[in-house]
Design a protein around this motif. Structure first.
Motif, PDB file in Angstrom:
ATOM      1  N   ALA A   9       0.862  -1.185   0.000  1.00  0.00           N
ATOM      2  CA  ALA A   9       0.000   0.000   0.000  1.00  0.00           C
ATOM      3  C   ALA A   9       0.897   1.233   0.000  1.00  0.00           C
ATOM      4  N   GLY A  10       1.286   1.648  -1.195  1.00  0.00           N
ATOM      5  CA  GLY A  10       2.195   2.774  -1.321  1.00  0.00           C
ATOM      6  C   GLY A  10       1.785   3.667  -2.467  1.00  0.00           C
ATOM      7  N   GLY A  11       2.619   4.629  -2.763  1.00  0.00           N
ATOM      8  CA  GLY A  11       2.346   5.558  -3.849  1.00  0.00           C
ATOM      9  C   GLY A  11       2.384   6.988  -3.358  1.00  0.00           C
ATOM     10  N   ALA A  12       2.694   7.894  -4.295  1.00  0.00           N
ATOM     11  CA  ALA A  12       2.866   9.296  -3.933  1.00  0.00           C
ATOM     12  C   ALA A  12       1.555  10.074  -3.920  1.00  0.00           C
ATOM     13  N   GLY A  13       0.488   9.485  -4.455  1.00  0.00           N
ATOM     14  CA  GLY A  13      -0.802  10.153  -4.391  1.00  0.00           C
ATOM     15  C   GLY A  13      -0.958  11.358  -5.288  1.00  0.00           C
ATOM     16  N   ARG A  14      -0.238  11.394  -6.402  1.00  0.00           N
ATOM     17  CA  ARG A  14      -0.267  12.602  -7.235  1.00  0.00           C
ATOM     18  C   ARG A  14      -1.008  12.428  -8.561  1.00  0.00           C
ATOM     19  N   ARG A  15      -1.195  11.212  -9.028  1.00  0.00           N
ATOM     20  CA  ARG A  15      -1.793  11.048 -10.354  1.00  0.00           C
ATOM     21  C   ARG A  15      -3.294  11.325 -10.358  1.00  0.00           C
ATOM     22  N   LEU A  16      -3.924  11.281  -9.185  1.00  0.00           N
ATOM     23  CA  LEU A  16      -5.341  11.642  -9.074  1.00  0.00           C
ATOM     24  C   LEU A  16      -5.506  12.912  -8.244  1.00  0.00           C
ATOM     25  N   TRP A  17      -4.494  13.775  -8.302  1.00  0.00           N
ATOM     26  CA  TRP A  17      -4.584  15.064  -7.622  1.00  0.00           C
ATOM     27  C   TRP A  17      -5.750  15.871  -8.205  1.00  0.00           C
ATOM     28  N   PRO A  18      -6.478  16.653  -7.398  1.00  0.00           N
ATOM     29  CA  PRO A  18      -6.257  16.921  -5.972  1.00  0.00           C
ATOM     30  C   PRO A  18      -7.029  16.020  -5.031  1.00  0.00           C
ATOM     31  N   PRO A  22      -0.212  13.057  -1.277  1.00  0.00           N
ATOM     32  CA  PRO A  22       0.761  12.241  -0.542  1.00  0.00           C
ATOM     33  C   PRO A  22       0.309  11.883   0.872  1.00  0.00           C
ATOM     34  N   SER A  23      -0.418  12.777   1.528  1.00  0.00           N
ATOM     35  CA  SER A  23      -0.872  12.482   2.890  1.00  0.00           C
ATOM     36  C   SER A  23      -2.107  11.586   2.915  1.00  0.00           C
ATOM     37  N   PRO A  25      -3.273   9.070   0.017  1.00  0.00           N
ATOM     38  CA  PRO A  25      -3.227   8.510  -1.337  1.00  0.00           C
ATOM     39  C   PRO A  25      -4.464   7.700  -1.684  1.00  0.00           C
ATOM     40  N   LYS A  26      -4.554   7.317  -2.951  1.00  0.00           N
ATOM     41  CA  LYS A  26      -5.807   6.764  -3.466  1.00  0.00           C
ATOM     42  C   LYS A  26      -6.211   5.462  -2.805  1.00  0.00           C
ATOM     43  N   PHE A  27      -5.269   4.669  -2.274  1.00  0.00           N
ATOM     44  CA  PHE A  27      -5.702   3.402  -1.688  1.00  0.00           C
ATOM     45  C   PHE A  27      -6.550   3.608  -0.430  1.00  0.00           C
ATOM     46  N   LEU A  28      -6.486   4.799   0.179  1.00  0.00           N
ATOM     47  CA  LEU A  28      -7.301   5.101   1.349  1.00  0.00           C
ATOM     48  C   LEU A  28      -8.647   5.715   0.980  1.00  0.00           C
ATOM     49  N   LEU A  29      -8.899   5.932  -0.310  1.00  0.00           N
ATOM     50  CA  LEU A  29     -10.094   6.636  -0.769  1.00  0.00           C
ATOM     51  C   LEU A  29     -11.113   5.670  -1.366  1.00  0.00           C
ATOM     52  N   PRO A  30     -12.389   5.997  -1.285  1.00  0.00           N
ATOM     53  CA  PRO A  30     -13.428   5.139  -1.872  1.00  0.00           C
ATOM     54  C   PRO A  30     -13.567   5.386  -3.366  1.00  0.00           C
ATOM     55  N   LEU A  31     -14.019   4.385  -4.081  1.00  0.00           N
ATOM     56  CA  LEU A  31     -14.264   4.516  -5.519  1.00  0.00           C
ATOM     57  C   LEU A  31     -15.639   3.930  -5.826  1.00  0.00           C
ATOM     58  N   GLY A  32     -16.661   4.752  -5.694  1.00  0.00           N
ATOM     59  CA  GLY A  32     -18.011   4.319  -6.033  1.00  0.00           C
ATOM     60  C   GLY A  32     -18.668   3.464  -4.982  1.00  0.00           C
ATOM     61  N   SER A  33     -18.098   3.370  -3.793  1.00  0.00           N
ATOM     62  CA  SER A  33     -18.714   2.621  -2.707  1.00  0.00           C
ATOM     63  C   SER A  33     -18.257   3.228  -1.392  1.00  0.00           C
ATOM     64  N   GLU A  34     -18.781   2.705  -0.294  1.00  0.00           N
ATOM     65  CA  GLU A  34     -18.382   3.223   1.011  1.00  0.00           C
ATOM     66  C   GLU A  34     -16.985   2.742   1.399  1.00  0.00           C
ATOM     67  N   VAL A  55       1.969  -3.925   3.679  1.00  0.00           N
ATOM     68  CA  VAL A  55       3.259  -3.225   3.729  1.00  0.00           C
ATOM     69  C   VAL A  55       3.018  -1.804   3.240  1.00  0.00           C
ATOM     70  N   THR A  56       3.219  -0.842   4.128  1.00  0.00           N
ATOM     71  CA  THR A  56       2.891   0.537   3.792  1.00  0.00           C
ATOM     72  C   THR A  56       3.913   1.484   4.397  1.00  0.00           C
ATOM     73  N   GLY A  57       3.783   2.772   4.123  1.00  0.00           N
ATOM     74  CA  GLY A  57       4.672   3.770   4.694  1.00  0.00           C
ATOM     75  C   GLY A  57       4.297   4.100   6.127  1.00  0.00           C
ATOM     76  N   SER A  58       5.258   4.572   6.883  1.00  0.00           N
ATOM     77  CA  SER A  58       5.002   4.865   8.292  1.00  0.00           C
ATOM     78  C   SER A  58       3.925   5.935   8.458  1.00  0.00           C
ATOM     79  N   SER A  59       3.834   6.878   7.522  1.00  0.00           N
ATOM     80  CA  SER A  59       2.846   7.949   7.649  1.00  0.00           C
ATOM     81  C   SER A  59       1.418   7.479   7.392  1.00  0.00           C
ATOM     82  N   HIS A  60       1.276   6.298   6.781  1.00  0.00           N
ATOM     83  CA  HIS A  60      -0.059   5.776   6.480  1.00  0.00           C
ATOM     84  C   HIS A  60      -0.407   4.544   7.307  1.00  0.00           C
ATOM     85  N   ALA A  61       0.529   4.078   8.133  1.00  0.00           N
ATOM     86  CA  ALA A  61       0.341   2.809   8.832  1.00  0.00           C
ATOM     87  C   ALA A  61      -0.892   2.822   9.723  1.00  0.00           C
TER      88      ALA A  61
END
Length: 358
Positions: A9-18, A22-23, A25-34, A55-61
């Protein structure tokens, strides 16, 4: 052999900005569901696996632990915070080493936390075939049938079928993201599949191959896994920095494919896969056939004129008007606004990088 799932679970979170940052990123966001993409990934894998390793970054753990905890899954979960971002080989290798430490040599698979898979049954069927190949000692990847000449994905050249394991083919060669002409040629040939970054393997085979290709990396990962709970952060980082910083594709898949040690499962089209990599991908996933506008924030009124096949996501605005911009993309989130077109969706990462300075 038991099967265990690794979920990087990583990534810079910039390709679907805004929307994605980075704080957050998309894996923490919903896509058409809750549920978030991370939660749907875990829910999809839990019925197949004896354990889930995130396996993720410390800021998202903490956010990852909280979202997965809310699912109340029966499958045991391990949460691992990387000492620093180090690409997919390090994340997958550490997950494999921890699984082997806890369960012995096992079957494992790595599946990104931020991909969309609509056809769960087709996905489960593909993993079942992949497991058979992994048990035979191969590194197995799941290829996706292209729906168009996409230049944002890598490709895999499909080789001869494996007679002893129905449904598997040799993976002849991994190709980097091609230009439009090359992607069209791949599509016309019918001999190439999209590389979805999904790998299934025996942990001892993966770590043994890493020992061959990058001995220092394999040694560092085993050291980390054996002492993960007792090592302090400085010691973890010191060992972590000995691990190669590169994708698993270039470290293992490419050299192993040259030796005939990588096989692939051509997944059925019903798997309905997307890496949700840009706003064009979001449009393709969320628009309804025949509609002139995909409004992903229906609470926000949108007026459009001469702007067909456009996308608007602006839940924080009182209204949006789009005039004379076919294929427009208008996204508002957190007080930041993106205005572009679907054809330029791959360029949004540059705006995300610039926004880091705002």
């Amino acid at each position: 052999m038991d099967f265990h799932a690794i979920i990087p679970a990583g990534g810079a979170g910039r390709r679907l900005w805004p929307w994605s940052t980075p704080s957050h990123p998309k894996f923490l966001l919903p896509l058409g569901s809750e549920k978030s993409l991370l939660q749907t990934t875990a829910t999809r894998l839990a019925p197949l696996a004896q354990s889930l390793t995130f396996v993720t970054g410390s800021s998202h753990a903490e956010a990852v632990r909280r979202q997965i905890g809310s699912l109340n899954l029966d499958t045991p979960s391990l949460f691992v915070a990387e000492p620093a971002a180090r690409d997919s080989m390090a994340a997958i290798g550490l997950g494999a080493a921890l699984i082997e430490r806890d369960y012995g040599p096992s079957l494992a698979g790595s599946f990104a936390a931020d991909h969309h898979i609509g056809g769960v049954e087709a996905f489960h069927n593909a993993v079942a075939v992949a497991r058979a190949g992994a048990e035979a000692g191969k590194l197995v990847t799941i290829g996706i049938t292209p729906s168009g000449p996409e230049t944002g994905y890598g490709y895999i050249e499909v080789g001869e079928p494996i007679p002893e394991i129905p449904g598997l083919h040799l993976a002849n060669m991994f190709k980097e993201k091609p230009d439009a002409k090359t992607a069209s040629a791949y599509l016309e040939s019918g001999g190439y599949l999209w590389n979805a970054g999904m790998f299934v393997f025996r942990t001892d085979v993966l770590l043994g191959a890493l020992e061959q290709e990058a001995p220092e990396s394999a040694s560092a990962l085993r050291k980390l896994a054996a002492n993960w709970e007792s090592l302090g952060e400085p010691a973890k980082l010191a060992w972590w920095e000995k691990v190669v910083r590169a994708p698993i594709d270039t470290v293992l898949a490419e050299p192993m494919s040259e030796r005939g040690e990588v096989v692939m499962v051509p997944a059925a089209a019903a798997i309905d896969w997307s890496d949700v990599g840009d706003w064009e991908a979001i449009y393709q996933l969320r628009h309804q056939t025949g509609e002139k506008l995909a409004n992903l924030s229906p609470q926000t009124p949108v007026f459009q004129s001469d702007s067909p096949d456009s996308l608007v996501f602006a839940p924080g605005l009182q209204g949006v008007a789009v005039i004379g911009i076919p294929h427009a993309v208008v996204v508002e989130s957190g007080g930041k606004l993106l205005v572009t077109t679907r054809e330029n969706a791959q360029k949004v990462k540059a705006a995300g990088l610039a926004a880091d300075e705002w």
